[in-house]
Design an enzyme around this catalytic site. Structure first.
Site, PDB file in Angstrom:
ATOM      1  CB  CYS A 263      -0.940   0.010   1.203  1.00  0.00           C
ATOM      2  SG  CYS A 263      -0.090   0.191   2.780  1.00  0.00           S
TER       3      CYS A 263
ATOM      4  CG  ASP B  14      10.579  30.021 -32.647  1.00  0.00           C
ATOM      5  OD1 ASP B  14      11.008  31.186 -32.703  1.00  0.00           O
ATOM      6  OD2 ASP B  14      10.975  29.109 -33.403  1.00  0.00           O
TER       7      ASP B  14
ATOM      8  CG  ASP C 109      12.376  25.020 -34.492  1.00  0.00           C
ATOM      9  OD1 ASP C 109      12.314  26.200 -34.089  1.00  0.00           O
ATOM     10  OD2 ASP C 109      12.789  24.704 -35.614  1.00  0.00           O
TER      11      ASP C 109
ATOM     12  CG  ASP D  45      13.237  28.621 -30.046  1.00  0.00           C
ATOM     13  OD1 ASP D  45      13.118  29.858 -30.018  1.00  0.00           O
ATOM     14  OD2 ASP D  45      13.020  27.939 -31.051  1.00  0.00           O
TER      15      ASP D  45
END
Length: 747
Positions: free
Chosen positions: A26, A433, A632, A636
């Protein structure tokens, strides 16, 4: 083209190990192990997942060893070893539980039958004989139920009482109280059902084993995404070594090997095509059903399916370096992680069992003092002990996280952890972007405006001829456009690049000029009536390239970074979900606003330097917004880290994917909405699970304490509460991520 999915490398001196832990019953178990591990010197972070039965530990290699971690867990009464692919072991445990349940059910069925017959007023003396009941109940209690005693002993020794303590205490009390009554009160056959509770102890153990078996089966289904991914890789590869084709196990393929793939075959490892072309089914990687055209120089990914043509490729990634292997690693890590909301359950489970023990003792004493009846108080206390097991509480979050991250992987959405999955559902603002995210990241021809008697076809053919030797992106775009239109493009007799202005070329004695206004003016070309067209193109975010033949204006070619097909629809989906969208770019205001208009974005932040992007994200976060950044490129990466959630486009750079929390493998912006939808639905399941787990105990314990609940029924309720939580989580597998994304609520 699908880029490599990056997995973070551990810093020097730091290591990470995944341990398979058995014996946890548990949330109290997993919480105790996690606390003990985190207190060890040299352990940086430990996360124990009840649903997967694994402990992920980050530690300093110079300060502590894996053996030390295993020893600590073993000392707590559990077993641990380094986790490999444990599907076989999990199946063995499931089968063991099945056998124990069947054995317990067969042995206990006469007692259970006798109980129901007694309720109906039918008495069979043999079923009510205390000697027969004792003979049947004893092996169930102490042989089949031994697992509860063993685990309870270790739990108490570690000062961490858990579910096993409650079950062992409850069933033992019922068993020995019945034995006491049978022996010392000299009860006779046919008159003993009132004061004997052997059938309650047997039924509790049987039902809990059934619950554990069903839970194990259901938990196995939560990791089906991993099993599917692991089963995708082909077992053999056809390599060409020293001119000879041979089939070898895929594990023996080396980087640099030349591999032959025929139609219908799976690609064995990652590589680059060197000969031939085909269409490849990459649905296992991206979730996209349409095959992708591949030719010389294109990357192929292991486990994807070659549909039509045959080709040869050079292996570039093998073994654990392949995209598939790294995806499996990311999904496993995400499934083993904890969402912040799990801390609620962890805190509760840490003190829950001791409180329940106290409530059970109080219940017994209160009943005895008020009525003077030991029987009534004892049965109520046993019911409290049995119904209060916190199994469902421990499974509420991890099972939903496992199914959610697996569902994401099947649809080309890689979520690095439960924390990021939880944060994504809170997203209020998406910052996109521009280049390579909203747009394709490479220019394409958008307009062909023929003038002075030239046709569009002639304009394109002459322009492509002039640009055939050009390396400038705009020139390459014109040449590629002509190739797509299947134009015959002759070789120019002369070619000259004019830096910053354009190109000049000669073909069959004709002079061709392509470039800026400045170039045309220098060469004496009349530009009358071109300004209106050029201004319109610039307002649309396009670059207008002027073309002249023999110093006579022949036309204007519009070139722009083309929008991705999915961009406009993706922004619309986000708006329907109630999410605010921004575009962040280094481009000038005019171009940025033109692109934003085309996709439906009102908020534009333009002329931003790469080093300023992270600062912009921080400013947006200060406005009480939960900000997700989608990008990408390398530039960035800082913004992806600064955002509450960083989403990297899978066709972008490895650096961006390394910095991101979620990777969208396809590069399709519609998967942003899908990722948020998945997050919302997963967290909805988590909240439902936690609600029912808490409500179950809040309602069940008082009912049991009031004497309104038979211990056997309490055992059944406890067992099936866990199964219901796992089953609710599994319903996520039916979620259609590509359907309607209009839901505005974060349910």
């Amino acid at each position: 083209m699908v880029s490599k999915v990056s997995v973070k490398q551990q810093p020097l001196g730091e290591n990470k190990v995944e341990l398979k832990v058995t014996g946890m019953s548990c949330a109290a178990c997993s919480t105790k192990i996690e606390k003990k591990l985190n207190r060890l010197e040299g352990v940086n972070k430990a996360v124990v997942n009840l649903a997967t039965g694994k402990a992920a530990v980050e530690f300093e290699t110079g300060k502590i060893k894996v053996e030390d971690l295993v020893k600590l867990i073993t000392d707590l009464g559990y077993s641990a070893k380094e986790a490999k692919e444990e599907v076989g072991e999990r199946n063995k445990e499931t089968e063991r539980l099945r056998r124990e349940f069947i054995f317990s059910a067969l042995l206990g069925s006469p007692l259970i039958l006798g109980m129901f017959l007694s309720i109906l007023g039918i008495d069979l003396p043999i079923l009510h004989d205390w000697r027969f009941q004792l003979a049947v109940a004893t092996p169930v209690q102490f042989i089949i139920g031994f697992r509860f005693y063993r685990n309870a002993f270790y739990a108490l020794r570690a000062k961490a009482p858990n579910m096993d303590v409650l079950v062992a205490l409850g069933t033992t009390t019922a068993y020995f109280y019945s034995l006491y009554n049978a022996i010392f009160q000299e009860l006779k056959p046919g008159m003993i059902m009132k004061d004997l509770y052997f059938e309650a102890a047997v039924m509790i153990i049987t039902l809990i084993l059934l619950g554990k078996y069903l839970e194990a089966v259901a938990k196995g289904k939560t990791s089906e995404a991993i099993k599917k991914l692991m089963g995708l890789s082909p077992r053999t590869a056809r390599v060409i070594r020293e001119g000879v084709e041979e089939d070898i196990p895929v594990e023996e393929v080396k980087v640099g090997d030349l591999v032959l793939v025929r139609p219908g075959e799976k690609i064995p490892v990652d590589g680059v095509i060197v000969e031939g072309d085909s269409a490849v089914d990459e649905s296992m990687l991206t979730g996209e059903s349409l095959p992708v055209e591949k030719g010389t120089g294109d990357q192929v990914v292991g486990a994807t399916i070659n549909k039509f043509g045959a080709f040869k490729f050079k292996a570039s990634k093998t073994g654990e370096d392949t995209v598939l292997a790294q995806i499996i690693k990311l999904v496993e890590e995400a499934q083993g992680s904890k969402a912040p909301i799990q801390k609620i359950a962890d805190r509760v489970s840490g003190v829950f069992v001791p409180i329940v023990l106290g409530v059970a003792i109080f219940t017994f004493l209160l009943w005895y003092l008020l009525t003077g009846e030991i029987n009534r108080g004892l049965i109520s206390a046993v019911s409290v002990l049995v119904i209060a097991c916190p199994c469902a509480l421990g499974l509420a979050t991890p099972t939903a996280i496992m199914v959610g991250t697996g569902k994401g992987a099947e649809n080309g959405i890689l979520i690095k952890s439960g924390e990021h999955l939880e944060m994504a559902y809170k997203t209020t603002t998406i910052v996109l972007d521009k280049t390579g995210t909203i747009t394709q990241g490479q220019p394409g021809v958008t307009d062909l405006i023929a003038l002075n008697g030239f046709s569009k076809k002639e304009l394109l053919r002459l322009a492509a001829t002039a640009e055939k030797r050009s390396e400038h992106p705009l020139g390459v775009a014109i040449y590629q456009k002509a190739l797509m239109e299947k134009e015959e493009i002759p070789e120019p007799d002369e070619f000259n690049a004019i830096p910053g202005k354009g190109v000049s070329a000669k073909l069959e004695g004709e002079e061709i000029l392509i470039g800026t206004r400045k170039l045309m003016i220098e060469k004496g070309v009349d530009l009358e009536e071109t300004e209106t067209v050029l201004t319109r193109l610039e307002d649309e975010g396009k670059t207008g390239m002027l073309m002249a033949v023999n110093r006579k204006l022949a036309g204007i070619i519009g070139v722009a970074d083309l929008l991705k097909d999915s961009s406009k629809e993706a922004v619309l989906q986000l708006k329907k979900m109630g999410i605010e969208t921004y575009m962040l770019t280094g481009d000038n205001q005019r171009t940025a606003k033109a692109i934003a208009r085309q996709v439906g974005i009102e908020n534009v932040i333009a002329e931003v330097l790469p080093e300023e992007k992270a600062g912009i994200i921080e400013k947006l976060k200060k406005g009480e917004k939960v900000v997700a950044m989608v990008g990408d490129g390398i530039n960035d990466a800082p913004a992806l880290v600064a955002a509450d959630i960083g989403m990297a486009i899978g066709t972008g750079t490895d650096v961006a994917m390394e910095a991101a929390d979620i990777t969208l493998i396809r590069g399709d912006l519609r998967t942003i909405a899908q990722a948020i939808k998945l997050s919302r639905k997963t967290m909805s399941k988590v909240k439902q699970n936690l609600f029912w787990a808490f409500i179950y105990n809040i309602m069940g314990i008082p009912i049991a304490a009031l004497g309104l609940l038979n211990p056997a029924i309490a055992g059944a309720a406890m067992a099936f509460s866990s199964v219901s939580v796992v089953t609710n989580s599994l319903s996520l597998k039916r979620l259609n991520l590509k359907g309607d994304n209009n839901g505005k609520t974060k349910n």
